[in-house]
Design a protein around this motif. Structure first.
Motif, PDB file in Angstrom:
ATOM      1  N   UNK A  17      43.859  79.179  69.664  1.00 21.71           N
ATOM      2  CA  UNK A  17      42.939  78.339  70.409  1.00 21.71           C
ATOM      3  C   UNK A  17      41.715  77.959  69.594  1.00 21.71           C
ATOM      4  N   UNK A  18      41.394  78.715  68.551  1.00 24.07           N
ATOM      5  CA  UNK A  18      40.219  78.427  67.736  1.00 24.07           C
ATOM      6  C   UNK A  18      40.473  77.303  66.734  1.00 24.07           C
ATOM      7  N   UNK A  19      41.747  77.015  66.460  1.00 25.30           N
ATOM      8  CA  UNK A  19      42.040  75.960  65.498  1.00 25.30           C
ATOM      9  C   UNK A  19      41.663  74.608  66.074  1.00 25.30           C
ATOM     10  N   UNK A  20      41.040  73.800  65.248  1.00 23.48           N
ATOM     11  CA  UNK A  20      40.618  72.471  65.683  1.00 23.48           C
ATOM     12  C   UNK A  20      41.523  71.428  65.051  1.00 23.48           C
ATOM     13  N   UNK A  21      41.658  70.318  65.762  1.00 22.46           N
ATOM     14  CA  UNK A  21      42.472  69.219  65.260  1.00 22.46           C
ATOM     15  C   UNK A  21      41.724  68.558  64.107  1.00 22.46           C
ATOM     16  N   UNK A  22      42.352  68.454  62.946  1.00 23.73           N
ATOM     17  CA  UNK A  22      41.741  67.815  61.784  1.00 23.73           C
ATOM     18  C   UNK A  22      42.081  66.337  61.710  1.00 23.73           C
ATOM     19  N   UNK A  23      43.311  65.971  62.122  1.00 20.87           N
ATOM     20  CA  UNK A  23      43.718  64.575  62.081  1.00 20.87           C
ATOM     21  C   UNK A  23      44.961  64.376  62.928  1.00 20.87           C
ATOM     22  N   UNK A  40      35.755  65.374  63.134  1.00 17.20           N
ATOM     23  CA  UNK A  40      34.719  66.317  62.693  1.00 17.20           C
ATOM     24  C   UNK A  40      35.038  67.700  63.265  1.00 17.20           C
ATOM     25  N   UNK A  41      34.368  68.724  62.762  1.00 19.04           N
ATOM     26  CA  UNK A  41      34.560  70.083  63.262  1.00 19.04           C
ATOM     27  C   UNK A  41      34.262  70.204  64.751  1.00 19.04           C
ATOM     28  N   UNK A  42      33.353  69.366  65.258  1.00 15.84           N
ATOM     29  CA  UNK A  42      32.991  69.444  66.678  1.00 15.84           C
ATOM     30  C   UNK A  42      33.960  68.674  67.578  1.00 15.84           C
ATOM     31  N   UNK A  43      35.018  68.097  67.013  1.00 13.94           N
ATOM     32  CA  UNK A  43      36.018  67.393  67.796  1.00 13.94           C
ATOM     33  C   UNK A  43      35.790  65.899  67.899  1.00 13.94           C
ATOM     34  N   UNK A  64      32.440  57.491  61.624  1.00  5.92           N
ATOM     35  CA  UNK A  64      31.465  57.871  62.644  1.00  5.92           C
ATOM     36  C   UNK A  64      30.772  59.160  62.229  1.00  5.92           C
ATOM     37  N   UNK A  65      29.519  59.336  62.670  1.00  4.83           N
ATOM     38  CA  UNK A  65      28.839  60.606  62.415  1.00  4.83           C
ATOM     39  C   UNK A  65      29.255  61.622  63.480  1.00  4.83           C
ATOM     40  N   UNK A  66      28.743  62.833  63.391  1.00  2.00           N
ATOM     41  CA  UNK A  66      29.143  63.901  64.314  1.00  2.00           C
ATOM     42  C   UNK A  66      28.735  63.639  65.754  1.00  2.00           C
ATOM     43  N   UNK A  67      27.793  62.721  65.954  1.00  6.28           N
ATOM     44  CA  UNK A  67      27.368  62.372  67.312  1.00  6.28           C
ATOM     45  C   UNK A  67      28.217  61.237  67.891  1.00  6.28           C
ATOM     46  N   UNK A  68      29.114  60.676  67.088  1.00  2.00           N
ATOM     47  CA  UNK A  68      29.996  59.613  67.555  1.00  2.00           C
ATOM     48  C   UNK A  68      29.476  58.210  67.300  1.00  2.00           C
TER      49      UNK A  68
END
Length: 118
Positions: A17-23, A40-43, A64-68
Motif C-alpha cells: 500500500x505504500x508504493x506510489x504510482x510512478x507512471x 510526483x511522489x504526492x500522486x 506540472x508542479x507538485x501543486x498541479x
C-alpha cells in the motif's frame, strides 16, 4: 511461527500500500503512439505526453508542479524540439520559445494577466 507469519503479512501489506504510482502507459492503436502519464511522489500528475513506438518523444508534452499547476507546454517531432514551447512562471508571466529544427528560433515573454490566450 504464527507471530512471524502475522508480521510477514503485515509487512507485505504495508509495503504494497505504500508504493506510489510512478507512471501509466497505454499504446494508442489509432496513432501508434505510447501515451504516458508520470506522477510526483504526492500522486499529482508530473507530465503527460506521447512517445513513438521506438521511444522518441512525440507531440505535445505538458509538465506540472507538485501543486498541479502547469509549468511547461512543449512540442516534439520524432524526438526533436519543435514549434512553440511555453514556460509558465510563478510571477504570472509566460516565456514563449519557438523551436525550428531543434534550435531556438525566437524568444518572447508575455504577462498572463494582460493576455488570457494562454
Amino acid at each position: 511461527m504464527k507471530n512471524i507469519m502475522i508480521i510477514a503479512i503485515a509487512l507485505f501489506a504495508t509495503i504494497s500500500f505504500a508504493q506510489k504510482k510512478e507512471r501509466t502507459l497505454k499504446v494508442n492503436k489509432d496513432t501508434n503512439l505510447i501515451e504516458v502519464v508520470y506522477y510526483h511522489d504526492n500522486g499529482e500528475v508530473s507530465q503527460t505526453g506521447t512517445y513513438t513506438l521506438d521511444g522518441k518523444l512525440q507531440g505535445q508534452w505538458v509538465s506540472y508542479n507538485k501543486e498541479g499547476d502547469k509549468t511547461i507546454v512543449a512540442n516534439y517531432d520524432n524526438g526533436k524540439k519543435s514549434g512553440k514551447w511555453f514556460y509558465y512562471t510563478d510571477n504570472g508571466t509566460v516565456k514563449e520559445v519557438d523551436y525550428s529544427k531543434n534550435v531556438i528560433a525566437s524568444l518572447k515573454e508575455t504577462d498572463l494577466k494582460a493576455n488570457e490566450d494562454f
